[in-house]
Write a protein that holds these residues in place. Structure first.
Motif, PDB file in Angstrom:
ATOM      1  N   SER A   1       4.264  -2.611  -4.081  1.00 44.90           N
ATOM      2  CA  SER A   1       2.968  -2.461  -3.428  1.00 44.90           C
ATOM      3  C   SER A   1       3.243  -2.048  -1.988  1.00 44.90           C
ATOM      4  CB  SER A   1       2.200  -3.780  -3.472  1.00 44.90           C
ATOM      5  OG  SER A   1       0.956  -3.636  -2.862  1.00 44.90           O
ATOM      6  N   PHE A   2       2.623  -0.968  -1.555  1.00 42.79           N
ATOM      7  CA  PHE A   2       2.850  -0.425  -0.215  1.00 42.79           C
ATOM      8  C   PHE A   2       1.646  -0.670   0.683  1.00 42.79           C
ATOM      9  CE2 PHE A   2       5.129   2.900  -2.903  1.00 42.79           C
ATOM     10  CZ  PHE A   2       6.331   2.228  -2.852  1.00 42.79           C
ATOM     11  N   PRO A   3       1.853  -0.637   2.001  1.00 41.40           N
ATOM     12  CA  PRO A   3       0.707  -0.697   2.922  1.00 41.40           C
ATOM     13  C   PRO A   3      -0.245   0.473   2.659  1.00 41.40           C
ATOM     14  CG  PRO A   3       2.765  -0.991   4.127  1.00 41.40           C
ATOM     15  CD  PRO A   3       3.124  -0.573   2.727  1.00 41.40           C
ATOM     16  N   ILE A   4      -1.506   0.278   2.975  1.00 43.56           N
ATOM     17  CA  ILE A   4      -2.516   1.321   2.777  1.00 43.56           C
ATOM     18  C   ILE A   4      -2.112   2.584   3.532  1.00 43.56           C
ATOM     19  CG2 ILE A   4      -4.921   1.947   3.244  1.00 43.56           C
ATOM     20  CD1 ILE A   4      -5.600  -1.026   2.823  1.00 43.56           C
ATOM     21  N   ASN A   5      -2.276   3.724   2.886  1.00 37.10           N
ATOM     22  CA  ASN A   5      -1.982   5.050   3.438  1.00 37.10           C
ATOM     23  C   ASN A   5      -0.502   5.271   3.755  1.00 37.10           C
ATOM     24  OD1 ASN A   5      -4.699   5.882   3.305  1.00 37.10           O
ATOM     25  ND2 ASN A   5      -5.119   4.859   5.245  1.00 37.10           N
ATOM     26  N   ALA A   6       0.365   4.479   3.167  1.00 36.78           N
ATOM     27  CA  ALA A   6       1.804   4.667   3.366  1.00 36.78           C
ATOM     28  C   ALA A   6       2.411   5.275   2.106  1.00 36.78           C
ATOM     29  CB  ALA A   6       2.485   3.338   3.672  1.00 36.78           C
ATOM     30  N   ALA A   7       3.423   6.094   2.292  1.00 39.22           N
ATOM     31  CA  ALA A   7       4.149   6.695   1.171  1.00 39.22           C
ATOM     32  C   ALA A   7       5.629   6.388   1.338  1.00 39.22           C
ATOM     33  CB  ALA A   7       3.908   8.196   1.135  1.00 39.22           C
ATOM     34  N   TYR A   8       6.287   6.132   0.237  1.00 45.18           N
ATOM     35  CA  TYR A   8       7.702   5.780   0.259  1.00 45.18           C
ATOM     36  C   TYR A   8       8.470   6.596  -0.762  1.00 45.18           C
ATOM     37  CZ  TYR A   8       6.910   1.687   3.195  1.00 45.18           C
ATOM     38  OH  TYR A   8       6.587   0.857   4.237  1.00 45.18           O
ATOM     39  N   THR A   9       9.763   6.691  -0.533  1.00 46.85           N
ATOM     40  CA  THR A   9      10.676   7.275  -1.496  1.00 46.85           C
ATOM     41  C   THR A   9      11.722   6.216  -1.825  1.00 46.85           C
ATOM     42  OG1 THR A   9      12.114   9.147  -1.977  1.00 46.85           O
ATOM     43  CG2 THR A   9      12.159   8.325   0.256  1.00 46.85           C
ATOM     44  N   LEU A  10      12.188   6.215  -3.064  1.00 48.35           N
ATOM     45  CA  LEU A  10      13.161   5.223  -3.519  1.00 48.35           C
ATOM     46  C   LEU A  10      14.444   5.931  -3.916  1.00 48.35           C
ATOM     47  CD1 LEU A  10      13.453   2.143  -4.211  1.00 48.35           C
ATOM     48  CD2 LEU A  10      12.943   2.806  -6.557  1.00 48.35           C
TER      49      LEU A  10
ATOM     50  N   PRO B   1      12.211   8.226  -9.428  1.00 49.83           N
ATOM     51  CA  PRO B   1      10.769   8.505  -9.424  1.00 49.83           C
ATOM     52  C   PRO B   1       9.943   7.218  -9.317  1.00 49.83           C
ATOM     53  CG  PRO B   1      11.841   9.440 -11.383  1.00 49.83           C
ATOM     54  CD  PRO B   1      12.858   8.629 -10.663  1.00 49.83           C
ATOM     55  N   LEU B   2       8.864   7.304  -8.556  1.00 45.30           N
ATOM     56  CA  LEU B   2       7.889   6.226  -8.471  1.00 45.30           C
ATOM     57  C   LEU B   2       6.694   6.635  -9.325  1.00 45.30           C
ATOM     58  CD1 LEU B   2       8.031   5.496  -4.650  1.00 45.30           C
ATOM     59  CD2 LEU B   2       8.914   4.051  -6.487  1.00 45.30           C
ATOM     60  N   THR B   3       6.275   5.740 -10.200  1.00 42.98           N
ATOM     61  CA  THR B   3       5.182   6.018 -11.117  1.00 42.98           C
ATOM     62  C   THR B   3       4.004   5.124 -10.777  1.00 42.98           C
ATOM     63  OG1 THR B   3       6.812   6.472 -12.837  1.00 42.98           O
ATOM     64  CG2 THR B   3       4.546   6.092 -13.560  1.00 42.98           C
TER      65      THR B   3
ATOM     66  N   TRP C   1      -3.449  -3.509 -10.050  1.00 41.55           N
ATOM     67  CA  TRP C   1      -3.992  -3.569  -8.686  1.00 41.55           C
ATOM     68  C   TRP C   1      -2.995  -4.206  -7.709  1.00 41.55           C
ATOM     69  CZ3 TRP C   1      -7.875  -1.637  -5.955  1.00 41.55           C
ATOM     70  CH2 TRP C   1      -8.220  -2.257  -4.749  1.00 41.55           C
ATOM     71  N   ASP C   2      -2.284  -5.246  -8.164  1.00 45.15           N
ATOM     72  CA  ASP C   2      -1.341  -5.943  -7.288  1.00 45.15           C
ATOM     73  C   ASP C   2      -0.075  -5.128  -7.017  1.00 45.15           C
ATOM     74  OD1 ASP C   2      -2.908  -8.288  -6.976  1.00 45.15           O
ATOM     75  OD2 ASP C   2      -2.241  -8.982  -8.947  1.00 45.15           O
ATOM     76  N   TYR C   3       0.405  -4.436  -8.029  1.00 42.67           N
ATOM     77  CA  TYR C   3       1.633  -3.632  -7.909  1.00 42.67           C
ATOM     78  C   TYR C   3       1.364  -2.235  -8.462  1.00 42.67           C
ATOM     79  CZ  TYR C   3       3.642  -8.161  -7.033  1.00 42.67           C
ATOM     80  OH  TYR C   3       3.909  -9.393  -6.504  1.00 42.67           O
ATOM     81  N   PRO C   4       0.755  -1.365  -7.650  1.00 38.51           N
ATOM     82  CA  PRO C   4       0.341  -0.063  -8.153  1.00 38.51           C
ATOM     83  C   PRO C   4       1.465   0.971  -8.332  1.00 38.51           C
ATOM     84  CG  PRO C   4      -0.328  -0.344  -5.871  1.00 38.51           C
ATOM     85  CD  PRO C   4       0.261  -1.644  -6.312  1.00 38.51           C
TER      86      PRO C   4
ATOM     87  N   LEU D   1      11.205  -2.224 -11.263  1.00 33.36           N
ATOM     88  CA  LEU D   1      10.906  -2.671  -9.905  1.00 33.36           C
ATOM     89  C   LEU D   1       9.437  -2.356  -9.666  1.00 33.36           C
ATOM     90  CD1 LEU D   1      12.075  -3.737  -7.207  1.00 33.36           C
ATOM     91  CD2 LEU D   1      12.570  -1.362  -6.617  1.00 33.36           C
ATOM     92  N   GLU D   2       8.616  -3.379  -9.426  1.00 37.44           N
ATOM     93  CA  GLU D   2       7.190  -3.195  -9.183  1.00 37.44           C
ATOM     94  C   GLU D   2       6.931  -3.316  -7.691  1.00 37.44           C
ATOM     95  OE1 GLU D   2       5.535  -6.150 -11.781  1.00 37.44           O
ATOM     96  OE2 GLU D   2       5.593  -4.773 -13.481  1.00 37.44           O
TER      97      GLU D   2
END
Length: 85
Positions: free
Chosen positions: A37-46, A54-56, A61-64, A34-35
């Motif tokens: 991309s989040f909004p700037i300065n946002a953090a997520y948990t999956l 874990p998020l790696t 650039w498109d899917y960091p 699952l690739e």
């Protein structure tokens, strides 16, 4: 793999929570990527079926961000939630 046709994709207006069901279309256990991309300065948990995934960070650039989902059943529930800082 793909979104389960008979399951709801839940998304709140502020993008604080996104939930969906991934359907195993191969019928065999495997891992799917699952690739993200989040909004700037946002953090997520999956979370997958209630367990953290874990998020790696990637060099894309498109899917960091990337997550590896273990698909071993017919369907699995995935939830992406914004973390408050």
């Amino acid at each position: 793999d793909g979104f389960a046709a008979d399951a709801v994709i839940a998304l709140d207006k502020m993008a604080n929570r996104i939930a969906f069901t991934v359907e195993n279309r191969t019928g065999t256990p495997h891992t799917t990527r699952l690739e993200l991309s989040f909004p700037i300065n946002a953090a997520y948990t999956l979370v997958q079926d209630g367990k953290p995934v874990p998020l790696t960070q990637t060099d894309d650039w498109d899917y960091p961000w990337r997550a590896e989902l273990a698909i071993d059943r017919r369907a699995t529930r995935v939830e992406l939630m914004r973390v408050r800082r």
